[in-house]
Scaffold this motif. Structure first.
Motif, mmCIF file in Angstrom:
data_model
loop_
_atom_site.group_PDB
_atom_site.id
_atom_site.type_symbol
_atom_site.label_atom_id
_atom_site.label_comp_id
_atom_site.label_asym_id
_atom_site.label_seq_id
_atom_site.Cartn_x
_atom_site.Cartn_y
_atom_site.Cartn_z
ATOM 1 N N TYR A 134 -20.465 3.211 56.731
ATOM 2 C CA TYR A 134 -19.818 2.182 57.029
ATOM 3 C C TYR A 134 -19.381 1.982 58.288
ATOM 4 C CZ TYR A 134 -18.948 1.977 51.837
ATOM 5 O OH TYR A 134 -19.228 1.423 50.403
ATOM 6 N N LEU A 135 -19.174 0.830 58.651
ATOM 7 C CA LEU A 135 -18.846 0.412 59.999
ATOM 8 C C LEU A 135 -17.070 0.633 59.942
ATOM 9 C CD1 LEU A 135 -20.561 -2.817 61.377
ATOM 10 C CD2 LEU A 135 -20.720 -0.482 62.182
ATOM 11 N N GLU A 136 -16.431 1.147 60.743
ATOM 12 C CA GLU A 136 -14.909 1.181 60.780
ATOM 13 C C GLU A 136 -14.421 1.043 62.211
ATOM 14 O OE1 GLU A 136 -13.318 4.411 58.342
ATOM 15 O OE2 GLU A 136 -15.029 5.290 58.498
ATOM 16 N N GLY A 137 -12.959 0.756 62.304
ATOM 17 C CA GLY A 137 -12.442 0.844 63.670
ATOM 18 C C GLY A 137 -12.834 -0.381 64.457
ATOM 19 N N GLU A 138 -12.698 -0.258 65.929
ATOM 20 C CA GLU A 138 -13.409 -1.086 66.774
ATOM 21 C C GLU A 138 -14.530 -1.742 66.466
ATOM 22 O OE1 GLU A 138 -11.567 -2.630 69.409
ATOM 23 O OE2 GLU A 138 -10.039 -1.194 68.410
ATOM 24 N N ILE A 175 -6.897 -9.728 61.387
ATOM 25 C CA ILE A 175 -8.149 -8.964 61.525
ATOM 26 C C ILE A 175 -7.710 -7.335 61.545
ATOM 27 C CG2 ILE A 175 -9.880 -8.254 63.164
ATOM 28 C CD1 ILE A 175 -9.908 -11.394 63.864
ATOM 29 N N ASP A 176 -6.821 -7.100 62.195
ATOM 30 C CA ASP A 176 -6.383 -5.710 62.381
ATOM 31 C C ASP A 176 -6.062 -5.321 60.779
ATOM 32 O OD1 ASP A 176 -6.916 -5.301 65.149
ATOM 33 O OD2 ASP A 176 -4.698 -5.891 65.606
ATOM 34 N N LEU A 177 -5.300 -5.970 60.220
ATOM 35 C CA LEU A 177 -5.003 -5.620 58.687
ATOM 36 C C LEU A 177 -5.923 -5.371 57.963
ATOM 37 C CD1 LEU A 177 -1.850 -7.898 58.283
ATOM 38 C CD2 LEU A 177 -1.741 -5.411 58.555
ATOM 39 N N PHE A 178 -7.143 -6.249 58.140
ATOM 40 C CA PHE A 178 -8.469 -5.979 57.399
ATOM 41 C C PHE A 178 -8.991 -4.819 57.783
ATOM 42 C CE2 PHE A 178 -8.401 -10.677 56.093
ATOM 43 C CZ PHE A 178 -8.442 -10.509 54.625
ATOM 44 N N VAL A 179 -9.130 -4.517 59.032
ATOM 45 C CA VAL A 179 -9.740 -3.214 59.522
ATOM 46 C C VAL A 179 -9.226 -1.933 58.771
ATOM 47 C CG1 VAL A 179 -10.104 -1.715 61.509
ATOM 48 C CG2 VAL A 179 -10.561 -4.067 61.726
ATOM 49 N N THR A 180 -7.540 -2.050 58.737
ATOM 50 C CA THR A 180 -6.915 -1.012 57.939
ATOM 51 C C THR A 180 -7.365 -1.094 56.471
ATOM 52 O OG1 THR A 180 -5.050 -1.184 59.607
ATOM 53 C CG2 THR A 180 -4.536 -0.164 57.434
ATOM 54 N N LEU A 181 -7.210 -2.148 55.920
ATOM 55 C CA LEU A 181 -7.889 -2.049 54.626
ATOM 56 C C LEU A 181 -9.162 -1.711 54.456
ATOM 57 C CD1 LEU A 181 -7.194 -3.356 51.697
ATOM 58 C CD2 LEU A 181 -8.640 -5.374 52.291
ATOM 59 N N SER A 182 -10.141 -2.080 55.205
ATOM 60 C CA SER A 182 -11.462 -1.127 54.984
ATOM 61 C C SER A 182 -11.434 0.144 55.016
ATOM 62 C CB SER A 182 -12.187 -1.873 55.956
ATOM 63 O OG SER A 182 -13.574 -1.327 55.616
ATOM 64 N N SER A 183 -10.669 0.861 56.038
ATOM 65 C CA SER A 183 -10.371 2.067 56.166
ATOM 66 C C SER A 183 -9.801 2.761 54.954
ATOM 67 C CB SER A 183 -9.578 2.516 57.462
ATOM 68 O OG SER A 183 -9.393 3.810 57.566
ATOM 69 N N ASP A 184 -8.621 2.048 54.341
ATOM 70 C CA ASP A 184 -8.316 2.541 52.950
ATOM 71 C C ASP A 184 -9.228 2.567 51.955
ATOM 72 O OD1 ASP A 184 -5.872 2.835 54.428
ATOM 73 O OD2 ASP A 184 -4.721 1.211 53.736
ATOM 74 N N GLU A 193 -18.125 2.602 45.232
ATOM 75 C CA GLU A 193 -18.684 2.141 46.581
ATOM 76 C C GLU A 193 -18.638 0.691 46.451
ATOM 77 O OE1 GLU A 193 -22.461 3.580 47.381
ATOM 78 O OE2 GLU A 193 -21.627 5.581 48.105
ATOM 79 N N GLU A 194 -18.722 0.027 45.723
ATOM 80 C CA GLU A 194 -18.561 -1.756 45.688
ATOM 81 C C GLU A 194 -17.536 -2.345 46.335
ATOM 82 O OE1 GLU A 194 -19.257 -5.402 42.768
ATOM 83 O OE2 GLU A 194 -18.934 -3.432 41.869
ATOM 84 N N ALA A 195 -16.185 -1.635 46.016
ATOM 85 C CA ALA A 195 -15.086 -1.700 46.511
ATOM 86 C C ALA A 195 -14.995 -1.748 48.116
ATOM 87 C CB ALA A 195 -13.865 -0.990 46.031
ATOM 88 N N ALA A 196 -15.820 -0.979 48.736
ATOM 89 C CA ALA A 196 -15.738 -0.849 50.042
ATOM 90 C C ALA A 196 -16.773 -1.671 50.706
ATOM 91 C CB ALA A 196 -15.710 0.749 50.483
ATOM 92 N N SER A 197 -17.405 -2.217 50.236
ATOM 93 C CA SER A 197 -18.611 -3.253 50.997
ATOM 94 C C SER A 197 -17.976 -3.999 52.017
ATOM 95 C CB SER A 197 -19.112 -4.235 49.944
ATOM 96 O OG SER A 197 -19.907 -4.940 50.560
ATOM 97 N N ILE A 198 -18.624 -3.688 53.072
ATOM 98 C CA ILE A 198 -18.427 -4.558 54.454
ATOM 99 C C ILE A 198 -18.689 -6.117 54.235
ATOM 100 C CG2 ILE A 198 -18.871 -4.647 56.663
ATOM 101 C CD1 ILE A 198 -17.214 -2.314 55.815
ATOM 102 N N ARG A 199 -19.773 -6.372 53.447
ATOM 103 C CA ARG A 199 -20.142 -7.603 53.207
ATOM 104 C C ARG A 199 -19.176 -8.309 52.522
ATOM 105 N NH1 ARG A 199 -24.325 -6.568 50.114
ATOM 106 N NH2 ARG A 199 -25.572 -6.099 51.740
ATOM 107 N N LEU A 243 -3.283 -2.027 47.496
ATOM 108 C CA LEU A 243 -3.461 -1.971 48.709
ATOM 109 C C LEU A 243 -3.193 -3.160 49.446
ATOM 110 C CD1 LEU A 243 -6.558 0.311 48.848
ATOM 111 C CD2 LEU A 243 -4.415 1.010 49.506
ATOM 112 N N ALA A 244 -3.674 -4.268 48.815
ATOM 113 C CA ALA A 244 -3.545 -5.592 49.631
ATOM 114 C C ALA A 244 -1.916 -5.974 49.870
ATOM 115 C CB ALA A 244 -4.497 -6.673 48.941
ATOM 116 N N ASP A 245 -1.383 -5.510 48.814
ATOM 117 C CA ASP A 245 -0.086 -6.082 48.516
ATOM 118 C C ASP A 245 0.848 -5.314 49.762
ATOM 119 O OD1 ASP A 245 -0.102 -7.866 46.755
ATOM 120 O OD2 ASP A 245 0.295 -6.473 45.082
ATOM 121 N N THR A 246 0.338 -3.977 49.871
ATOM 122 C CA THR A 246 1.113 -3.224 50.811
ATOM 123 C C THR A 246 0.848 -3.557 52.340
ATOM 124 O OG1 THR A 246 0.731 -1.015 49.591
ATOM 125 C CG2 THR A 246 1.263 -0.949 51.867
ATOM 126 N N LEU A 247 -0.283 -4.161 52.532
ATOM 127 C CA LEU A 247 -0.748 -4.742 53.830
ATOM 128 C C LEU A 247 -0.541 -6.177 54.260
ATOM 129 C CD1 LEU A 247 -4.273 -2.921 54.087
ATOM 130 C CD2 LEU A 247 -2.180 -2.390 55.509
#
Length: 291
Positions: free
Chosen positions: A199-203, A221-230, A242-248, A286-290
């Motif tokens: 998966y792509l992460e971070g910058e 955008i930064d919050l979505f990057v954090t969500l993806s990392s979580d 794995e479907e939950a972490a799909s970058i697509r 997770l979404a509610d937290t961010l």
């Protein structure tokens, strides 16, 4: 370096020098292709293998960008790419083509319509086999000869022996461990160089969101990057599929977030695709937290 392709001069120079990971020209070429790898070496290794006429197998989770990776390689090599989408229904006709009735000089004749394998071989272009482990084990051995040094296949419908033109090569993609998939037999796997696509992460993920979605609010955008990392961490811990972490899916959520509230965008793009209520609630929390 020996190569079977007319690579762009700047890429050839990069492959033959030590300017690989920090070369600005190469970085720009990557961006033009659309796939931004988490490590430049992934792309360098794939280009090196293809330039030597070797097949590559892109292995990684769903939504990690394997298809976009293949499209980027096709763009870098200036090679058109024929596609095979594997499933349990994949058969010889889906790969090689089929016979049909046609008319020539007013007479009915039997014509052969080439499939993606024969088209790519005759045209000397790339062949992309997606979800290669979704095919029935008895189907893919038909093209074993296509994937090794012989680069030939006997068309079962015409008995013609087809030898691939120079420039032909194969890129395949695989998701391991999914329902409906089967392990690749060793004879098939040994015909590929394996590239693990994470998966792509971070910058890198932030840059992808900025360049491939309509979302422009950097805070969101930064919050979505954090969500993806979580999400990725939760998948690694076995809390989510794995479907939950799909970058697509994440990019879809970012796109929607340019118009509707982010939590609703996440609901439509990520949460509602999940099967288990436990997983749905986990992602919503997770979404509610961010957000």
């Amino acid at each position: 370096m020996h190569t079977n392709y007319n690579l762009p001069k700047d890429i050839t120079n990069i492959l033959n020098t030590n300017q690989r990971t920090d070369d600005n020209t190469f970085q720009e070429l990557i961006r033009q292709g659309g796939y931004v790898p988490p490590h430049t070496d992934l792309l360098i290794d794939a280009i090196s293998a293809l330039s030597m006429g070797k097949n590559i197998l892109l292995k990684g989770p769903t939504g990690a960008g394997k298809t976009k990776f293949a499209e980027t390689l096709s763009n870098l090599f200036h090679q058109p790419m024929f596609n095979v989408n594997c499933s349990v229904d994949l058969d010889a006709e889906s790969l090689m083509g089929f016979k049909t009735l046609a008319y020539e000089d007013g007479k009915q004749v039997i014509d052969f319509v080439p499939g993606p394998v024969t088209s790519a071989m005759n045209g000397g272009t790339f062949l992309y086999i997606d979800e290669v482990n979704m095919a029935k084990p008895e189907t893919l051995p038909l093209i074993n000869g296509v994937l090794d040094y012989r680069r030939t296949v006997t068309n079962p419908f015409t008995n013609e022996i087809i030898t691939a033109e120079e420039g032909f090569n194969v890129i395949a993609a695989i998701n391991e461990g999914y329902v409906g998939t089967v392990p690749l037999n060793e004879a098939l796997k040994n015909r590929f160089i394996v590239i693990d696509v994470p998966y792509l992460e971070g910058e890198q993920l932030k840059e992808l969101i900025q360049s491939n979605t309509r979302l422009t609010n950097n805070t969101i955008i930064d919050l979505f990057v954090t969500l993806s990392s979580d999400l990725i961490r939760s998948v690694a811990q076995g809390k989510l599929s794995e479907e939950a972490a799909s970058i697509r899916a994440l990019l879809d959520a970012c796109d929607l977030s340019s118009i509707i509230p982010p939590k609703r965008a996440i609901l439509r793009s990520i949460v509602d695709k999940l099967e288990e209520e436990r997983e749905k609630e986990f992602v919503k929390n997770l979404a509610d937290t961010l957000f």
